[in-house]
Scaffold this motif. Structure first.
Motif, PDB file in Angstrom:
ATOM      1  N   GLU A 265       0.828  -1.205   0.000  1.00 42.70           N
ATOM      2  CA  GLU A 265       0.000   0.000   0.000  1.00 42.70           C
ATOM      3  C   GLU A 265       0.861   1.252   0.000  1.00 42.70           C
ATOM      4  N   GLN A 266       1.978   1.219   0.726  1.00 42.72           N
ATOM      5  CA  GLN A 266       2.889   2.361   0.685  1.00 42.72           C
ATOM      6  C   GLN A 266       3.453   2.553  -0.717  1.00 42.72           C
ATOM      7  N   GLN A 267       3.720   1.451  -1.421  1.00 42.20           N
ATOM      8  CA  GLN A 267       4.234   1.582  -2.783  1.00 42.20           C
ATOM      9  C   GLN A 267       3.179   2.181  -3.702  1.00 42.20           C
ATOM     10  N   MET A 268       1.943   1.762  -3.559  1.00 41.40           N
ATOM     11  CA  MET A 268       0.857   2.365  -4.333  1.00 41.40           C
ATOM     12  C   MET A 268       0.767   3.861  -4.042  1.00 41.40           C
ATOM     13  N   LEU A 269       0.905   4.221  -2.768  1.00 37.77           N
ATOM     14  CA  LEU A 269       0.862   5.629  -2.389  1.00 37.77           C
ATOM     15  C   LEU A 269       2.030   6.391  -2.998  1.00 37.77           C
TER      16      LEU A 269
ATOM     17  N   THR B 245       8.586  -2.873  -7.181  1.00 38.23           N
ATOM     18  CA  THR B 245       7.947  -4.073  -6.638  1.00 38.23           C
ATOM     19  C   THR B 245       8.886  -4.871  -5.732  1.00 38.23           C
ATOM     20  N   GLU B 246      10.009  -4.292  -5.366  1.00 41.13           N
ATOM     21  CA  GLU B 246      10.989  -4.989  -4.533  1.00 41.13           C
ATOM     22  C   GLU B 246      10.398  -5.356  -3.176  1.00 41.13           C
ATOM     23  N   GLY B 247      10.482  -6.642  -2.818  1.00 40.65           N
ATOM     24  CA  GLY B 247      10.052  -7.097  -1.506  1.00 40.65           C
ATOM     25  C   GLY B 247       8.558  -7.200  -1.308  1.00 40.65           C
ATOM     26  N   LEU B 248       7.773  -7.038  -2.365  1.00 41.19           N
ATOM     27  CA  LEU B 248       6.323  -7.087  -2.222  1.00 41.19           C
ATOM     28  C   LEU B 248       5.791  -8.494  -2.469  1.00 41.19           C
ATOM     29  N   ALA B 249       4.638  -8.781  -1.906  1.00 41.96           N
ATOM     30  CA  ALA B 249       3.984 -10.060  -2.137  1.00 41.96           C
ATOM     31  C   ALA B 249       3.624 -10.197  -3.613  1.00 41.96           C
ATOM     32  N   PRO B 250       3.647 -11.428  -4.149  1.00 39.86           N
ATOM     33  CA  PRO B 250       3.383 -11.619  -5.591  1.00 39.86           C
ATOM     34  C   PRO B 250       2.082 -11.001  -6.084  1.00 39.86           C
ATOM     35  N   LEU B 251       0.997 -11.093  -5.315  1.00 39.15           N
ATOM     36  CA  LEU B 251      -0.277 -10.519  -5.764  1.00 39.15           C
ATOM     37  C   LEU B 251      -0.204  -9.005  -5.862  1.00 39.15           C
ATOM     38  N   ILE B 252       0.453  -8.355  -4.909  1.00 43.20           N
ATOM     39  CA  ILE B 252       0.606  -6.900  -4.940  1.00 43.20           C
ATOM     40  C   ILE B 252       1.514  -6.499  -6.096  1.00 43.20           C
ATOM     41  N   ARG B 253       2.580  -7.263  -6.288  1.00 46.86           N
ATOM     42  CA  ARG B 253       3.494  -7.011  -7.402  1.00 46.86           C
ATOM     43  C   ARG B 253       2.737  -7.054  -8.731  1.00 46.86           C
ATOM     44  N   GLU B 254       1.882  -8.066  -8.907  1.00 47.21           N
ATOM     45  CA  GLU B 254       1.111  -8.183 -10.142  1.00 47.21           C
ATOM     46  C   GLU B 254       0.136  -7.020 -10.299  1.00 47.21           C
ATOM     47  N   GLU B 255      -0.428  -6.563  -9.191  1.00 44.91           N
ATOM     48  CA  GLU B 255      -1.364  -5.429  -9.255  1.00 44.91           C
ATOM     49  C   GLU B 255      -0.655  -4.168  -9.745  1.00 44.91           C
ATOM     50  N   ILE B 256       0.551  -3.938  -9.247  1.00 43.62           N
ATOM     51  CA  ILE B 256       1.312  -2.761  -9.679  1.00 43.62           C
ATOM     52  C   ILE B 256       1.733  -2.906 -11.134  1.00 43.62           C
ATOM     53  N   TRP B 257       2.187  -4.096 -11.526  1.00 48.52           N
ATOM     54  CA  TRP B 257       2.547  -4.316 -12.931  1.00 48.52           C
ATOM     55  C   TRP B 257       1.338  -4.118 -13.849  1.00 48.52           C
TER      56      TRP B 257
END
Length: 236
Positions: free
Chosen positions: A140-144, A163-175
């Motif tokens: 969420e901080q990365q999204m912010l 996406t460094e250190g993020l959970a795979p699902l969050i990483r995919e959401e950002i990608w």
């Protein structure tokens, strides 16, 4: 005309030289990656672009303007949005306050980035609008951090290890946001990342660094087919 161009850039930390003649160009509307193992000069390249660790030699041009001698706040005001490694959100401000704090450069734009548009992009931020940034998860901080950069209404964005250190699902959401929202809108982006499969899907072209030099550049097709390069320089 290129949105951003580096020619022969050399950068030092004190007596230690880190970059050795880096050449790199991102055209308007392009998504380009900069990849390589840790400690190879990727973040230093970004810091040189942003004026945080100024280049000692070479030129950095944004549009028609040479920016290598400008201070970082002047470079940001020219329209370069920067999402630094480690996110660096304002921990003692709420999500909403973080976004409002960076709002700028929206005069004359047909569809400028504002709070509602950013929250449409990242619905989690709307759910947490009144929470302090320090209480958010890493994703969420990365999204912010991305939303905060978008609030400057940049013509060019740099995402350093988004996406460094993020959970795979969050990483995919950002990608997904990079590929289906920002890229499709024509946003020029330089992405520093370590995942060639995902980057081949998202980006138009790719640069690979080794020991402060660009050692490979090519299309997504070439990136995926060059297994020797992936093993040698990316550890894949």
């Amino acid at each position: 005309m290129g949105a951003l161009k580096l020619s022969g850039v050399e950068t030092c930390y004190g007596p230690s030289q880190v970059l050795f003649g880096v050449d790199l160009e991102i055209m308007r509307g392009e998504v380009v990656t900069l990849m390589g193992r840790n400690g190879m000069g990727k973040t230093t390249t970004v810091r040189s672009i942003m004026g945080l660790t100024p280049a000692s030699k070479g030129t950095i041009s944004f549009g028609d303007t040479a920016i290598q001698d400008l201070r970082s706040h002047h470079i940001a005001k020219m329209g370069i949005g920067y999402v630094p490694e480690g996110r660096q959100v304002f921990s003692n401000l709420t999500v909403l306050e973080n976004l409002v704090a960076t709002a700028a450069n929206n005069a004359g734009l047909d569809e400028p980035w504002g709070v509602e548009k950013v929250m449409d992009l990242f619905p989690r931020l709307r759910e947490r609008a009144s929470q302090y940034a320090r209480t958010l998860s890493g994703g969420e901080q990365q999204m912010l951090a991305i939303g905060r950069a978008l609030m400057t209404n940049p013509s060019f964005m740099i995402l350093d290890e988004a996406t460094e250190g993020l959970a795979p699902l969050i990483r995919e959401e950002i990608w997904h946001v990079l590929e289906h929202n920002l890229k499709q809108s024509g946003q020029a982006i330089l992405v520093i990342d370590k995942h060639p499969q995902a980057m081949a899907r998202i980006a138009d072209r790719h640069y690979v660094m080794e020991k402060g030099r660009v050692v490979w550049t090519g299309s997504s097709e070439h990136l995926l087919s060059d297994k020797d390069m992936q093993h040698r320089y990316l550890g894949v």
